[in-house]
Design an enzyme around this catalytic site. Structure first.
Site, mmCIF file in Angstrom:
data_model
loop_
_atom_site.group_PDB
_atom_site.id
_atom_site.type_symbol
_atom_site.label_atom_id
_atom_site.label_comp_id
_atom_site.label_asym_id
_atom_site.label_seq_id
_atom_site.Cartn_x
_atom_site.Cartn_y
_atom_site.Cartn_z
ATOM 1 N N GLY A 278 0.680 -1.293 -0.030
ATOM 2 C CA GLY A 278 0.087 -0.091 0.005
ATOM 3 C C GLY A 278 0.903 1.339 0.038
ATOM 4 O O GLY A 278 0.172 2.404 0.172
ATOM 5 N N GLU A 320 4.697 -6.055 1.436
ATOM 6 C CA GLU A 320 4.084 -6.784 0.176
ATOM 7 C C GLU A 320 3.865 -5.650 -1.050
ATOM 8 O O GLU A 320 2.547 -5.255 -1.151
ATOM 9 C CB GLU A 320 2.763 -7.320 0.415
ATOM 10 C CG GLU A 320 2.793 -8.658 1.280
ATOM 11 C CD GLU A 320 1.658 -8.985 1.707
ATOM 12 O OE1 GLU A 320 1.410 -10.266 1.712
ATOM 13 O OE2 GLU A 320 0.391 -8.350 1.714
ATOM 14 N N PRO A 321 4.623 -4.781 -1.355
ATOM 15 C CA PRO A 321 4.502 -3.637 -2.083
ATOM 16 C C PRO A 321 4.365 -4.048 -3.654
ATOM 17 O O PRO A 321 4.872 -4.989 -4.288
ATOM 18 C CB PRO A 321 6.118 -2.988 -2.334
ATOM 19 C CG PRO A 321 7.046 -4.051 -1.911
ATOM 20 C CD PRO A 321 6.248 -4.947 -0.942
ATOM 21 N N GLY A 322 3.351 -3.571 -4.055
ATOM 22 C CA GLY A 322 3.075 -3.742 -5.641
ATOM 23 C C GLY A 322 3.195 -2.473 -6.392
ATOM 24 O O GLY A 322 4.074 -2.435 -7.132
ATOM 25 N N ARG A 360 -8.482 3.182 -13.462
ATOM 26 C CA ARG A 360 -8.159 3.779 -12.204
ATOM 27 C C ARG A 360 -9.078 4.863 -11.870
ATOM 28 O O ARG A 360 -9.471 5.597 -10.732
ATOM 29 C CB ARG A 360 -6.931 3.527 -11.715
ATOM 30 C CG ARG A 360 -6.210 2.275 -11.652
ATOM 31 C CD ARG A 360 -4.891 2.351 -11.016
ATOM 32 N NE ARG A 360 -4.841 2.895 -9.782
ATOM 33 C CZ ARG A 360 -4.592 4.268 -9.149
ATOM 34 N NH1 ARG A 360 -3.916 4.785 -10.157
ATOM 35 N NH2 ARG A 360 -4.573 4.389 -8.133
ATOM 36 N N TYR A 364 -11.482 4.904 -9.284
ATOM 37 C CA TYR A 364 -11.207 5.471 -7.891
ATOM 38 C C TYR A 364 -10.902 6.974 -7.743
ATOM 39 O O TYR A 364 -10.393 7.527 -7.065
ATOM 40 C CB TYR A 364 -9.832 5.078 -7.423
ATOM 41 C CG TYR A 364 -9.504 3.594 -7.523
ATOM 42 C CD1 TYR A 364 -10.293 2.789 -6.713
ATOM 43 C CD2 TYR A 364 -8.378 3.048 -8.134
ATOM 44 C CE1 TYR A 364 -9.906 1.412 -6.582
ATOM 45 C CE2 TYR A 364 -8.041 1.879 -8.129
ATOM 46 C CZ TYR A 364 -8.633 0.877 -7.574
ATOM 47 O OH TYR A 364 -8.329 -0.575 -7.534
ATOM 48 N N CYS A 391 -17.627 4.057 -25.140
ATOM 49 C CA CYS A 391 -18.930 4.748 -24.846
ATOM 50 C C CYS A 391 -19.269 4.908 -23.519
ATOM 51 O O CYS A 391 -20.542 4.599 -23.186
ATOM 52 C CB CYS A 391 -20.034 3.711 -25.718
ATOM 53 S SG CYS A 391 -19.424 3.450 -27.494
ATOM 54 N N TYR A 421 -1.774 -1.806 -11.867
ATOM 55 C CA TYR A 421 -3.167 -1.520 -11.854
ATOM 56 C C TYR A 421 -3.612 -1.002 -12.964
ATOM 57 O O TYR A 421 -4.873 -0.382 -13.107
ATOM 58 C CB TYR A 421 -3.786 -1.065 -10.498
ATOM 59 C CG TYR A 421 -3.174 -1.683 -9.520
ATOM 60 C CD1 TYR A 421 -3.670 -2.883 -8.976
ATOM 61 C CD2 TYR A 421 -2.149 -0.973 -8.596
ATOM 62 C CE1 TYR A 421 -3.028 -3.476 -7.873
ATOM 63 C CE2 TYR A 421 -1.858 -1.530 -7.491
ATOM 64 C CZ TYR A 421 -2.392 -3.082 -7.146
ATOM 65 O OH TYR A 421 -1.736 -3.593 -5.775
#
Ligand SMILES: *Cc1c(COP(=O)(O)O)cnc(C)c1O
Length: 463
Positions: A278, A320-322, A360, A364, A391, A421
């Site tokens: 995160g 757990e870095p993504g 995204r 978000y 559309c 992402y």
């Protein structure tokens, strides 16, 4: 320069208050190193290059839209995390951010571990040679079949997310005659956001087992009784795109509190804690992410202090870095198709992709930046909204940004920080084939995920 005095700026007050943008940057041709992959620069001819390759050539060879990924940057970030945490901690890259066989090989070579959360991600990890012992299996509703495959493959840990799953994994491990290493995912009661954490409404989401009300302690009690499970620790993931360590501090304190309870009740000191991922990245120049070594130092300090005060041995930490690894390493290269000024509002710039390659912004309200990359321009800044070809009026890639006022069809523009992402959440909406991922390194480029074709779409359509 004040916005209202700006000839190309918005004139309506409501647009000013509703917009996310700040003032136009002093130099539209400059590339802020914070948001672009490390080898990105603007060449003497005005064309932006990555890994020494001009984007114009990449567009010619691979087409647009395309995700252009700086392999050396990816590897450097993976290494930085690995080195920051050192030999007595574990870094698991969150595969959901972006996963492909090449990525798995890079992670393996750079000494990272890998989080997966579906059978498909597990298959990719194993197919690319990640040792099963270095894989963690996540998810709030793993199927029995997925669990069985993960246990049979020998994954290093399964992160248990519910009471039902505790029993489910134990039964499968029993049947396969193994003792599966597991962690229990807890919800610690903080929900971290970009610059804040909110201590309410936190338990009202689908992940994990609440610390509150003794739920997590009960989960530990049940897991410790089952022969098929080896409970190695507690897992907490508080959210995403976090810049403030305060949320981690509260999470660590509460997880260590549970470890102390477990010791008092069962005489067992669980050896590991996982603090999740995160960590935020810079999507725009306004964001200031911390470096991995600063994050590592802060987390070690917090956990060390809390354990000392609880009289516990310091557990092995994993993270757990993504996004923090993959995100900054890629940009999406688009060709401008139309430029539509709406009088008194803003100018809509339509590109050849959109919400199918970057959901995204719609999902978000994420913020991105954008630059003209096929040339420089001395034209005035123009307030634009970069939109796709889908559309939906919500098909927005960059809500508010400034591009040069002479922007025209055929120009190439790029949106940085799309390495996480974006491809992994891409869709086929409107039957638009998903773009390729092109890895660039030291003057050469290769496709690591090929462009989807219309034939691919028809191949699935067997009616
Ligand atoms: C999504 C996720 C991550 C990675 O989050 P980033 O924001 O990409 O760092 C890590 N751990 C878990 C359990 C997750 O769900």
């Amino acid at each position: 320069m004040s916005r209202s005095a700006h000839p190309a700026g918005p004139r309506h007050a409501d647009v000013l208050t509703e917009g996310h943008y700040s003032a136009p940057p002093a130099d539209l041709n400059a590339l802020d190193g914070k948001v672009w992959a490390r080898t990105v620069e603007r060449g003497a001819d005005g064309v932006v290059t990555v890994g020494g390759l001009p984007v114009t050539r990449l567009a010619e060879e691979f087409g647009t839209p395309a995700y252009i990924l700086d392999e050396s940057d990816f590897r450097a970030r993976a290494r930085a995390w690995r080195d920051a945490f050192g030999a007595d901690a574990d870094v698991f890259y969150a595969g959901k951010a972006f996963l492909s066989r090449a990525v798995v090989r890079w992670l393996h070579e750079e000494g990272l571990n890998l989080d997966v959360c579906s059978g498909g991600e597990l298959t990719t990890a194993l197919a690319a040679g990640m040792p099963a012992g270095r894989i963690a299996f996540h998810g709030n509703n793993k199927s029995a079949h997925e669990i069985e495959r993960a246990v049979a493959a020998g994954v290093g840990r399964i992160v248990l997310d519910s009471f039902q799953e505790i029993v489910r994994v134990a039964h499968i491990a029993d049947r396969l005659g193994v003792r599966q290493r597991v962690q229990i995912r807890v919800t610690v009661g903080v929900e971290a956001h970009t610059h804040e954490f909110i201590a309410t409404a936190h338990e009202d989401q689908k992940f994990g087992i609440a610390l509150a009300g003794g739920q997590a302690a009960e989960a530990v009690r049940r897991a410790l009784k089952l022969d098929g499970l080896e409970l190695i620790g507690i897992h907490s993931h508080i959210g995403s795109q976090i810049f403030d360590m305060a949320g981690f501090e509260v999470a660590a304190r509460r997880v260590v509190g549970l470890l102390a309870e477990v010791r008092d009740e069962h005489g067992v000191e669980l050896p590991e804690i996982d603090l999740g991922g995160g960590l935020g990245i810079a999507y725009t120049s306004d964001d200031d992410p911390a470096e991995p070594h600063e994050i590592a130092r802060a987390l070690r300090e917090i956990v060390g202090r809390e354990c000392a005060s609880a009289g516990l041995r310091t557990p092995r930490i994993s993270v757990e870095p993504g996004r923090a690894i993959a995100g900054p390493t890629a940009f999406t290269l688009y060709e401008v198709g139309t430029v539509k000024p709406l009088d008194g509002l803003r100018t809509y710039v339509s590109v050849d992709g959109g919400m199918s390659d970057n959901i995204r912004t719609a999902l978000y309200d994420a913020e991105y930046s954008v630059a003209l990359v096929s040339r420089t321009s001395d034209a005035e800044p123009l307030l634009v909204r970069v939109v796709g070809k889908h559309c939906e009026s919500g098909d927005i890639v960059v809500r508010d940004a400034f591009l040069p006022a002479d922007l025209a069809p055929g120009d190439l523009i790029a949106v940085p920080a799309t390495g996480a992402y974006c491809r992994s959440m891409a869709s086929n909406y409107n039957h638009v084939p998903r773009p390729p991922v092109v890895a660039v390194q030291d003057g050469s480029a290769r496709v690591i995920v090929r462009r989807e074709t219309e034939e691919d779409l028809l191949a699935l359509d067997v009616g």
